[in-house]
Design an enzyme around this catalytic site. Structure first.
Site, PDB file in Angstrom:
ATOM      1  N   CYS B  37       9.848  -2.581   8.382  1.00  0.00           N
ATOM      2  CA  CYS B  37      10.112  -3.467   9.520  1.00  0.00           C
ATOM      3  C   CYS B  37       9.567  -4.865   9.291  1.00  0.00           C
ATOM      4  O   CYS B  37       9.686  -5.724  10.152  1.00  0.00           O
ATOM      5  CB  CYS B  37       9.531  -2.864  10.798  1.00  0.00           C
ATOM      6  N   ASP B  39       6.476  -5.762   9.154  1.00  0.00           N
ATOM      7  CA  ASP B  39       5.233  -5.995   9.886  1.00  0.00           C
ATOM      8  C   ASP B  39       4.086  -6.317   8.925  1.00  0.00           C
ATOM      9  O   ASP B  39       3.982  -5.718   7.860  1.00  0.00           O
ATOM     10  CB  ASP B  39       4.831  -4.756  10.705  1.00  0.00           C
ATOM     11  N   CYS B  63       5.947  -5.222  15.719  1.00  0.00           N
ATOM     12  CA  CYS B  63       6.437  -4.707  16.991  1.00  0.00           C
ATOM     13  C   CYS B  63       5.263  -4.283  17.877  1.00  0.00           C
ATOM     14  O   CYS B  63       4.111  -4.257  17.453  1.00  0.00           O
ATOM     15  CB  CYS B  63       7.356  -3.515  16.742  1.00  0.00           C
ATOM     16  N   CYS B 106       3.905   2.789  12.155  1.00  0.00           N
ATOM     17  CA  CYS B 106       2.997   1.747  12.671  1.00  0.00           C
ATOM     18  C   CYS B 106       1.558   2.243  12.673  1.00  0.00           C
ATOM     19  O   CYS B 106       0.623   1.491  12.394  1.00  0.00           O
ATOM     20  CB  CYS B 106       3.387   1.344  14.092  1.00  0.00           C
TER      21      CYS B 106
END
Lengths: 176, 136
Positions: B37, B39, B63, B106
């Protein structure tokens, strides 16, 4: 036609499994195959053939989406060589690269509030585009020379740049 | 996708956002990224002479789940020994925040970040030990 379902994306298009692709040639091959496999052509054929034409059309569309996008094409090529990008599990990256990404994201967050956000975003977009182009160049060489682990690292980094590029698109839309 | 109340809470009021001096010998810095993603997460800890984490800060671009995972983790590690902090598992973070399967990575990012920060601190401490005290 049955055998086509087992072909990989490159084979489906009659191409060698290589990173360098002529986009116009790929699009022409896509149009030609899409026409030949179109479900309308099989309307009067027995059920299994009609089903197969639907399946192949779906597979052809997916293959086209993957092959025309350099990042997805690179990732697919590596997967054919048995290399997984570990996108969700492997979080170790070159710290200098991550630092750079952090600064870039910080700059993006600040661009929103600056006096002329549009110009600032355009500058940042140019910068990202330049970095992406350089990485793409590196990636092509690495894949051609079968340096898979280096190609893997480059592709992983390109995904961060791509993410920032998308974020700029979103910010520009907000400002529009 | 709907975020859980706990994710929203950390996302809207992130704890311990900020930075510590990465050149401070008592500070360990962990920097990790998730290509899936894009991140990026930086997690820093300040360790006292007893080997207890007395401060933790983070900066995450990503996110809501990634921000919440790192925010929660900084809360958890404060006051813990390095050993205790090392044993925190991503599954505990995911469970606490009720992360859906697509957001589990995450919490992996947060676990890897604290491990990297601890490793950085320990490398600094080891380098200090090997250097004669009067060399500085």
């Amino acid at each position: 036609m049955q055998a086509d379902l087992r072909k990989n994306y490159f084979e489906l298009f009659g191409l060698a499994a290589a990173f360098d692709i002529d986009p116009a040639d790929l699009a022409a091959r896509y149009r030609d195959l899409a026409r030949r496999l179109h479900p309308d052509k099989f309307a009067a054929r027995p059920d299994p053939e009609r089903r197969l034409s639907l399946q192949l059309t779906a597979r052809l569309n997916e293959a086209f989406q993957v092959l025309k996008d350099p990042i997805r094409r690179g990732r697919y090529l590596l997967s054919l060589r048995g290399v997984d990008l570990g996108e969700e599990t492997d979080t170790a990256m070159d710290p200098a690269f991550l630092m750079e990404q952090m600064e870039l994201r910080e700059a993006l967050a600040q661009a929103r509030g600056c006096a002329d956000p549009r110009t600032r975003l355009a500058e940042l977009a140019n910068d990202i585009q330049r970095r992406l182009a350089a990485k793409l160049h590196t990636l092509a060489a690495q894949l051609q020379q079968d340096r898979s682990s280096e190609a893997r690292a480059t592709l992983r980094e390109m995904q961060f740049l791509e993410r920032s590029r998308r974020e700029i698109d979103n910010l520009e839309e907000e400002l529009a | 996708m709907a975020y859980s109340d706990k994710v929203l809470d950390h996302y809207e009021n992130p704890r311990n956002v900020g930075a510590l001096d990465k050149n401070d010998p008592n500070v360990g810095t962990g920097m990790v990224g998730a290509p899936a993603c894009g991140d990026v997460m930086k997690l820093q800890i300040k360790v006292n002479e007893q080997g207890v984490i007395e401060d933790a800060k983070f900066k995450t671009y990503g996110c809501g789940s990634a921000i919440a995972s790192s925010s929660l983790l900084t809360e958890w590690v404060r006051g813990k020994t390095l050993e205790e902090a090392t044993s925190i598992k991503n599954t505990e973070i995911a469970a606490e925040l009720a992360l859906p399967p697509v957001k589990i990575h995450c919490s992996v990012l947060a676990e890897d970040a604290i491990k990297a920060a601890i490793a950085d601190y320990q490398a600094k401490a080891a380098a200090r030990k090997n250097k004669p005290a009067n060399a500085a």
